[in-house]
Design a protein around this motif. Structure first.
Motif, PDB file in Angstrom:
ATOM      1  N   TRP A 119       0.531 -10.890   1.219  1.00 52.23           N
ATOM      2  CA  TRP A 119       1.799 -10.918   1.951  1.00 52.23           C
ATOM      3  C   TRP A 119       2.139 -12.326   2.401  1.00 52.23           C
ATOM      4  N   SER A 121       4.739 -13.902   5.025  1.00 54.77           N
ATOM      5  CA  SER A 121       5.623 -13.493   6.115  1.00 54.77           C
ATOM      6  C   SER A 121       6.885 -14.343   6.146  1.00 54.77           C
ATOM      7  N   GLY A 126      12.102  -8.855   5.402  1.00 56.71           N
ATOM      8  CA  GLY A 126      10.849  -8.114   5.335  1.00 56.71           C
ATOM      9  C   GLY A 126      10.664  -7.252   6.562  1.00 56.71           C
ATOM     10  N   GLU A 127       9.447  -7.283   7.093  1.00 56.86           N
ATOM     11  CA  GLU A 127       9.119  -6.403   8.213  1.00 56.86           C
ATOM     12  C   GLU A 127       9.753  -6.860   9.519  1.00 56.86           C
ATOM     13  N   TYR A 128      10.100  -8.153   9.612  1.00 54.83           N
ATOM     14  CA  TYR A 128      10.699  -8.674  10.840  1.00 54.83           C
ATOM     15  C   TYR A 128      12.222  -8.636  10.761  1.00 54.83           C
ATOM     16  N   GLN A 168       5.584  -7.195  -3.177  1.00 57.11           N
ATOM     17  CA  GLN A 168       4.775  -8.127  -2.419  1.00 57.11           C
ATOM     18  C   GLN A 168       4.782  -9.517  -3.070  1.00 57.11           C
ATOM     19  N   ARG A 171       7.848 -11.765  -2.229  1.00 58.26           N
ATOM     20  CA  ARG A 171       7.930 -12.399  -0.918  1.00 58.26           C
ATOM     21  C   ARG A 171       7.388 -13.823  -0.923  1.00 58.26           C
ATOM     22  N   MET A 226       5.866  -0.307  13.017  1.00 56.86           N
ATOM     23  CA  MET A 226       5.779  -0.817  11.647  1.00 56.86           C
ATOM     24  C   MET A 226       5.780   0.312  10.626  1.00 56.86           C
ATOM     25  N   TYR A 258       0.144  -3.881  13.867  1.00 53.81           N
ATOM     26  CA  TYR A 258       1.098  -4.774  13.201  1.00 53.81           C
ATOM     27  C   TYR A 258       2.396  -4.982  13.987  1.00 53.81           C
ATOM     28  N   THR A 308       7.664   3.275   6.328  1.00 46.62           N
ATOM     29  CA  THR A 308       7.236   1.896   6.543  1.00 46.62           C
ATOM     30  C   THR A 308       8.429   0.962   6.561  1.00 46.62           C
ATOM     31  N   ARG A 309       8.341  -0.061   7.377  1.00 47.06           N
ATOM     32  CA  ARG A 309       9.268  -1.171   7.271  1.00 47.06           C
ATOM     33  C   ARG A 309       9.006  -1.870   5.930  1.00 47.06           C
ATOM     34  N   TYR A 311       7.214  -3.885   4.277  1.00 43.13           N
ATOM     35  CA  TYR A 311       5.933  -4.573   4.452  1.00 43.13           C
ATOM     36  C   TYR A 311       5.039  -4.159   3.292  1.00 43.13           C
TER      37      TYR A 311
END
Length: 404
Positions: A119, A121, A126-128, A168, A171, A226, A258, A308-309, A311
């Motif tokens: 991953w 970030s 993405g997840e944020y 993945q 990213r 998350m 997370y 899931t977000r 991620y």
């Protein structure tokens, strides 16, 4: 061939590959790790301890510092191996904020390095900044950028990389993606398979279910945003209203791994149980399950919910599909790479508990008519993600890297 693995957790994403290589006496497999627990026959395990550290680190650098501390200790262990005559033909190291392989090429400069890139970030996409309820502030965005320092080091140092999914890999910086092959970690389809005779007992309760019962399952490492825990529980409350015989089983720990903590010395489970009403006789928190218990839970599941977000894609989702679960999942990028709506699963809006509940009700009401979705789910995993499919590809990449 002499293979050196580097991962703080033994044996992490390398578990299947390590066991396969170690079963061949022609290979010498060494694994540098911080984790004392666990063993695999044929693997020489080298355990390091982190040196005391009293330095004050800028908050933006905390993840990178963790990787530096692990990598320094691992490098010392690797240098001891080198002094005893062990020179690997290839190194396979884990990347990211928990990497312990940052300095391994300084110890073995002539040995090709294969990197596992899980991953990268980013503050956007993405997840944020995905859930409007949890926006990032400026300082958090700066910290996320700094957290990728270990990734950058390994991307530059490695000869080749592996990422488990196309999502993945996407990213990571565009200029490095050509260096990264997509190969999933692998699913043990022989173990995770359907069993119409299965039974599952909620630990500590004596409450037992079989495939004949109406059971909606949800599994997570931690009950947190998350993995859509809040949305799932809101959907679960609706399900209990609509389906008087429906039981909900939540597997996992009441912890945050997370996401930002809930605050006020409370967990997200505490908050949701304060806000919503449930029939406690039909809501079961199983706690952490061992592998056999988890398989039994999937085998008796009427519908399994995975949220899931954007991620990393969880192993649990792949195991559920392999077991032939009727999976109701969030229509987010990690999921849609594997699950197609109405073909091998049902997709719902991550932010819409009513939509999630509607999809689960559809699954419960039409179980027999949707058997083809369960069959397609298992077929998808068997044909594309099983150990029989991915292990040869992993071995090929490892061997080719050793020749670089």
């Amino acid at each position: 061939m002499k293979i050196l693995f580097c991962h703080p957790a033994f044996s992490g994403q390398f578990c299947h590959l390590v066991a396969h290589l170690a079963s061949n006496p022609e290979h010498q497999v060494v694994f540098i790790t911080e984790q004392k627990e666990g063993r695999i026959p044929g693997v020489t395990k080298v355990v390091y301890s982190l040196a005391p550290n009293d330095l004050k680190t800028h908050p933006f650098l905390e993840r990178s510092e963790r990787s530096v501390l692990h990598s320094y200790a691992a490098a010392q262990a690797a240098r001891d191996l080198k002094n005893r005559g062990f020179i690997p033909d290839v190194i396979y190291g884990y990347s990211g904020g928990w990497s312990n392989a940052l300095f391994i090429k300084d110890v073995f400069p002539s040995t090709p390095l294969l990197g596992y890139f899980e991953w990268f970030s980013q503050s956007q996409g993405g997840e944020y900044n995905f859930d409007p309820a949890y926006p990032l502030n400026e300082a958090q965005e700066y910290a996320i950028r700094c957290s990728n320092v270990p990734n950058w080091v390994l991307l530059q140092a490695c000869s080749q990389g592996i990422s488990p999914t196309e999502w993945q890999r996407s990213r990571f910086p565009q200029e490095f993606q050509s260096k990264i092959e997509v190969v999933f970690d692998g699913v043990d389809t022989e173990y995770y398979q359907p069993d119409p005779q299965a039974v599952f007992t909620v630990p500590g309760t004596g409450v037992t279910f079989s495939p004949k019962d109406e059971v909606v399952t949800y599994a997570t490492r931690g009950m947190e945003p998350m993995r859509g825990f809040i949305q799932f529980m809101e959907a679960a409350a609706l399900l209990q209203e609509r389906r008087p015989n429906c039981h909900i089983v939540v597997a996992g720990t009441d912890q945050t791994w997370y996401s930002k903590t809930a605050g006020n010395n409370k967990t997200y489970k505490d908050l949701i149980l304060e806000r919503l009403s449930f029939d406690p006789a039909r809501l079961h928190f199983s706690g952490w399950l061992n592998r056999d218990q988890y398989r039994q839970l999937l085998q008796i599941s009427s519908a399994h919910v995975y949220l899931t977000r954007p991620y990393v894609l969880s192993w649990s989702a792949m195991d559920a599909l392999s077991t032939g679960c009727l999976v109701v999942a969030s229509a987010t990028r990690p999921v849609t790479e594997v699950i197609r709506h109405d073909y091998n699963g049902l997709l719902a809006d991550f932010f819409n508990p009513r939509d999630i509940a509607d999809k689960v009700c559809h699954a419960l009401e039409n179980g027999e008519d949707l058997c083809h979705i369960r069959q397609a789910a298992r077929a998808e995993i068997s044909e594309k993600y099983s150990m029989a499919v991915v292990l040869p590809r992993q071995l090929e990449i490892l061997t080719n890297t050793a020749r670089m």
